[in-house]
Structure formats: C-alpha cells, structure tokens
Design a protein around this motif. Structure first.
Motif, PDB file in Angstrom:
ATOM      1  N   HIS A   6       0.804  -1.144  -0.025  1.00 54.67           N
ATOM      2  CA  HIS A   6      -0.084   0.038  -0.027  1.00 54.67           C
ATOM      3  C   HIS A   6       0.729   1.288  -0.044  1.00 54.67           C
ATOM      4  O   HIS A   6       0.493   2.250  -0.556  1.00 54.67           O
ATOM      5  N   LYS A   7       2.093   1.107   0.487  1.00 57.71           N
ATOM      6  CA  LYS A   7       3.071   2.185   0.615  1.00 57.71           C
ATOM      7  C   LYS A   7       3.578   2.648  -0.825  1.00 57.71           C
ATOM      8  O   LYS A   7       3.478   3.679  -1.373  1.00 57.71           O
ATOM      9  N   ILE A   8       3.658   1.413  -1.432  1.00 58.32           N
ATOM     10  CA  ILE A   8       4.155   1.617  -3.064  1.00 58.32           C
ATOM     11  C   ILE A   8       3.188   2.301  -3.857  1.00 58.32           C
ATOM     12  O   ILE A   8       3.506   3.170  -4.409  1.00 58.32           O
ATOM     13  N   PHE A   9       1.946   1.842  -3.800  1.00 62.27           N
ATOM     14  CA  PHE A   9       1.103   2.353  -4.558  1.00 62.27           C
ATOM     15  C   PHE A   9       0.742   3.640  -4.179  1.00 62.27           C
ATOM     16  O   PHE A   9       0.403   4.619  -5.019  1.00 62.27           O
ATOM     17  N   TRP A  10       0.643   4.392  -2.771  1.00 61.73           N
ATOM     18  CA  TRP A  10       0.436   5.571  -2.220  1.00 61.73           C
ATOM     19  C   TRP A  10       1.587   6.395  -2.872  1.00 61.73           C
ATOM     20  O   TRP A  10       1.272   7.532  -3.289  1.00 61.73           O
ATOM     21  N   LEU A  11       2.770   5.974  -2.652  1.00 59.25           N
ATOM     22  CA  LEU A  11       3.692   6.756  -3.219  1.00 59.25           C
ATOM     23  C   LEU A  11       4.091   7.008  -4.815  1.00 59.25           C
ATOM     24  O   LEU A  11       4.270   8.013  -5.478  1.00 59.25           O
ATOM     25  N   ARG A  12       3.550   5.843  -5.329  1.00 58.92           N
ATOM     26  CA  ARG A  12       3.445   6.044  -6.874  1.00 58.92           C
ATOM     27  C   ARG A  12       2.346   7.153  -7.399  1.00 58.92           C
ATOM     28  O   ARG A  12       2.392   7.672  -8.126  1.00 58.92           O
ATOM     29  N   SER A  13       1.290   7.078  -6.758  1.00 63.20           N
ATOM     30  CA  SER A  13       0.194   8.009  -7.005  1.00 63.20           C
ATOM     31  C   SER A  13       0.689   9.568  -6.773  1.00 63.20           C
ATOM     32  O   SER A  13       0.362  10.254  -7.609  1.00 63.20           O
ATOM     33  N   LEU A  14       1.431   9.436  -5.672  1.00 63.33           N
ATOM     34  CA  LEU A  14       1.985  10.698  -5.288  1.00 63.33           C
ATOM     35  C   LEU A  14       3.187  11.318  -6.565  1.00 63.33           C
ATOM     36  O   LEU A  14       3.110  12.468  -6.909  1.00 63.33           O
ATOM     37  N   ILE A  15       4.007  10.544  -6.834  1.00 66.15           N
ATOM     38  CA  ILE A  15       5.023  10.867  -7.732  1.00 66.15           C
ATOM     39  C   ILE A  15       4.219  11.144  -9.223  1.00 66.15           C
ATOM     40  O   ILE A  15       4.590  12.130  -9.867  1.00 66.15           O
ATOM     41  N   LYS A  16       3.318  10.463  -9.547  1.00 62.68           N
ATOM     42  CA  LYS A  16       2.484  10.784 -10.794  1.00 62.68           C
ATOM     43  C   LYS A  16       1.702  11.932 -10.590  1.00 62.68           C
ATOM     44  O   LYS A  16       1.821  12.935 -11.795  1.00 62.68           O
ATOM     45  N   SER A  17       1.133  12.105  -9.597  1.00 63.24           N
ATOM     46  CA  SER A  17       0.101  13.094  -9.363  1.00 63.24           C
ATOM     47  C   SER A  17       0.798  14.624  -9.543  1.00 63.24           C
ATOM     48  O   SER A  17       0.590  15.819  -9.819  1.00 63.24           O
ATOM     49  N   GLY A  34      10.336   3.376  -2.642  1.00 64.81           N
ATOM     50  CA  GLY A  34      10.500   4.586  -3.483  1.00 64.81           C
ATOM     51  C   GLY A  34      11.080   3.923  -4.928  1.00 64.81           C
ATOM     52  O   GLY A  34      10.510   4.479  -5.777  1.00 64.81           O
ATOM     53  N   TRP A  35      11.786   3.032  -4.887  1.00 63.34           N
ATOM     54  CA  TRP A  35      12.399   2.338  -5.990  1.00 63.34           C
ATOM     55  C   TRP A  35      11.334   1.595  -6.780  1.00 63.34           C
ATOM     56  O   TRP A  35      11.024   1.912  -8.119  1.00 63.34           O
ATOM     57  N   PHE A  36      10.571   0.916  -6.025  1.00 62.45           N
ATOM     58  CA  PHE A  36       9.343   0.067  -6.731  1.00 62.45           C
ATOM     59  C   PHE A  36       8.127   1.013  -7.217  1.00 62.45           C
ATOM     60  O   PHE A  36       7.749   0.902  -8.132  1.00 62.45           O
ATOM     61  N   ALA A  37       8.046   2.123  -6.382  1.00 62.84           N
ATOM     62  CA  ALA A  37       7.101   3.174  -6.612  1.00 62.84           C
ATOM     63  C   ALA A  37       7.573   3.806  -8.051  1.00 62.84           C
ATOM     64  O   ALA A  37       6.615   4.586  -8.495  1.00 62.84           O
ATOM     65  N   HIS A  38       8.648   4.053  -8.228  1.00 64.64           N
ATOM     66  CA  HIS A  38       9.164   4.953  -9.252  1.00 64.64           C
ATOM     67  C   HIS A  38       8.838   4.364 -10.767  1.00 64.64           C
ATOM     68  O   HIS A  38       8.786   5.022 -11.805  1.00 64.64           O
ATOM     69  N   TRP A  39       8.688   3.035 -10.805  1.00 70.53           N
ATOM     70  CA  TRP A  39       8.573   2.431 -12.049  1.00 70.53           C
ATOM     71  C   TRP A  39       7.612   2.842 -12.996  1.00 70.53           C
ATOM     72  O   TRP A  39       6.459   3.086 -12.573  1.00 70.53           O
ATOM     73  N   GLY A  40       7.740   3.218 -14.270  1.00 69.60           N
ATOM     74  CA  GLY A  40       6.836   3.813 -15.203  1.00 69.60           C
ATOM     75  C   GLY A  40       6.467   5.114 -14.973  1.00 69.60           C
ATOM     76  O   GLY A  40       5.519   5.663 -15.596  1.00 69.60           O
ATOM     77  N   THR A  41       6.908   5.822 -13.852  1.00 72.41           N
ATOM     78  CA  THR A  41       6.899   7.243 -13.984  1.00 72.41           C
ATOM     79  C   THR A  41       7.603   8.341 -14.444  1.00 72.41           C
ATOM     80  O   THR A  41       7.234   9.491 -14.720  1.00 72.41           O
ATOM     81  N   GLY A  42       8.658   7.951 -15.100  1.00 76.24           N
ATOM     82  CA  GLY A  42       9.569   8.889 -15.513  1.00 76.24           C
ATOM     83  C   GLY A  42      10.637   9.497 -14.437  1.00 76.24           C
ATOM     84  O   GLY A  42      11.595  10.082 -14.846  1.00 76.24           O
ATOM     85  N   ALA A  43      10.189   9.164 -13.120  1.00 70.94           N
ATOM     86  CA  ALA A  43      11.137   9.782 -12.153  1.00 70.94           C
ATOM     87  C   ALA A  43      12.476   8.766 -12.061  1.00 70.94           C
ATOM     88  O   ALA A  43      12.412   7.785 -12.323  1.00 70.94           O
ATOM     89  N   ARG A  44      13.515   9.378 -11.374  1.00 72.63           N
ATOM     90  CA  ARG A  44      14.568   8.842 -11.103  1.00 72.63           C
ATOM     91  C   ARG A  44      14.825   8.751  -9.572  1.00 72.63           C
ATOM     92  O   ARG A  44      14.207   9.578  -8.815  1.00 72.63           O
ATOM     93  N   VAL A  45      15.484   7.797  -9.169  1.00 71.61           N
ATOM     94  CA  VAL A  45      15.530   7.319  -7.593  1.00 71.61           C
ATOM     95  C   VAL A  45      17.021   7.884  -7.186  1.00 71.61           C
ATOM     96  O   VAL A  45      17.897   7.317  -7.872  1.00 71.61           O
ATOM     97  N   MET A  46      17.131   8.883  -5.917  1.00 69.49           N
ATOM     98  CA  MET A  46      18.448   8.885  -5.417  1.00 69.49           C
ATOM     99  C   MET A  46      18.341   8.436  -4.084  1.00 69.49           C
ATOM    100  O   MET A  46      17.311   8.361  -3.276  1.00 69.49           O
ATOM    101  N   PHE A  47      19.301   7.932  -3.419  1.00 66.94           N
ATOM    102  CA  PHE A  47      19.405   7.291  -2.047  1.00 66.94           C
ATOM    103  C   PHE A  47      20.510   7.770  -1.402  1.00 66.94           C
ATOM    104  O   PHE A  47      21.618   7.526  -1.958  1.00 66.94           O
ATOM    105  N   THR A  48      20.432   8.083  -0.088  1.00 72.00           N
ATOM    106  CA  THR A  48      21.443   8.245   0.805  1.00 72.00           C
ATOM    107  C   THR A  48      21.250   7.522   1.853  1.00 72.00           C
ATOM    108  O   THR A  48      20.156   7.547   2.728  1.00 72.00           O
ATOM    109  N   GLU A  49      22.128   6.778   2.457  1.00 67.29           N
ATOM    110  CA  GLU A  49      21.977   5.831   3.713  1.00 67.29           C
ATOM    111  C   GLU A  49      22.845   6.561   4.806  1.00 67.29           C
ATOM    112  O   GLU A  49      24.010   6.801   4.466  1.00 67.29           O
TER     113      GLU A  49
END
Length: 72
Positions: A6-17, A34-49
């Motif tokens: 549900h977090k992935i779908f929620w994030l995906r909707s935010l990225i797209k909208s 974030g990585w799974f949510a970005h698929w197909g949106t055109g967004a790129r993912v950056m990560f800092t741990e």
C-alpha cells in the motif's frame, strides 16, 4: 495485499500526480519502497543511507533487493 505494498501504491500516486523528476530516499526501507514506486513514472531515484558503519554488515533484505535495483 502484502505488507508495504500500500505504501508503494500511495507513493506511486504521489509521484505521478506531482510530476516529480526525482524521488530522494533516506535509509534502506524507504529506498526500497521508492524504487518500486518510481517504475513507469519517468522519475529517477536517489538514495543516501545515513549512520552506517564500515565495514557494512550484510542484511538479508539487501542481498535480495540490491541486485534488482542496481543498474546493469
């Protein structure tokens, strides 16, 4: 529905909208979502741990997810 999906779908909707170009994630679990949510949106993912010590300890989740999320 699997836990976390549900977090992935929620994030995906935010990225797209929001028409976001970049999804910036801190820490490993948010990066995975974030990585799974970005698929197909055109967004790129950056990560800092933050707060990790060297040498890094191997984690089960990282062993599974890292090969999937690393560009070829």
């Amino acid at each position: 529905m699997a836990e976390g999906s549900h977090k992935i779908f929620w994030l995906r909707s935010l990225i797209k909208s929001g028409n976001f170009d970049i999804v910036y994630c801190h820490q490993y679990s948010p990066y995975t979502y974030g990585w799974f949510a970005h698929w197909g949106t055109g967004a790129r993912v950056m990560f800092t741990e933050h707060g990790r010590f060297h040498p890094d300890q191997h984690r089960k989740k990282a062993r599974f997810i890292n090969p999937l999320t690393t560009p070829a």
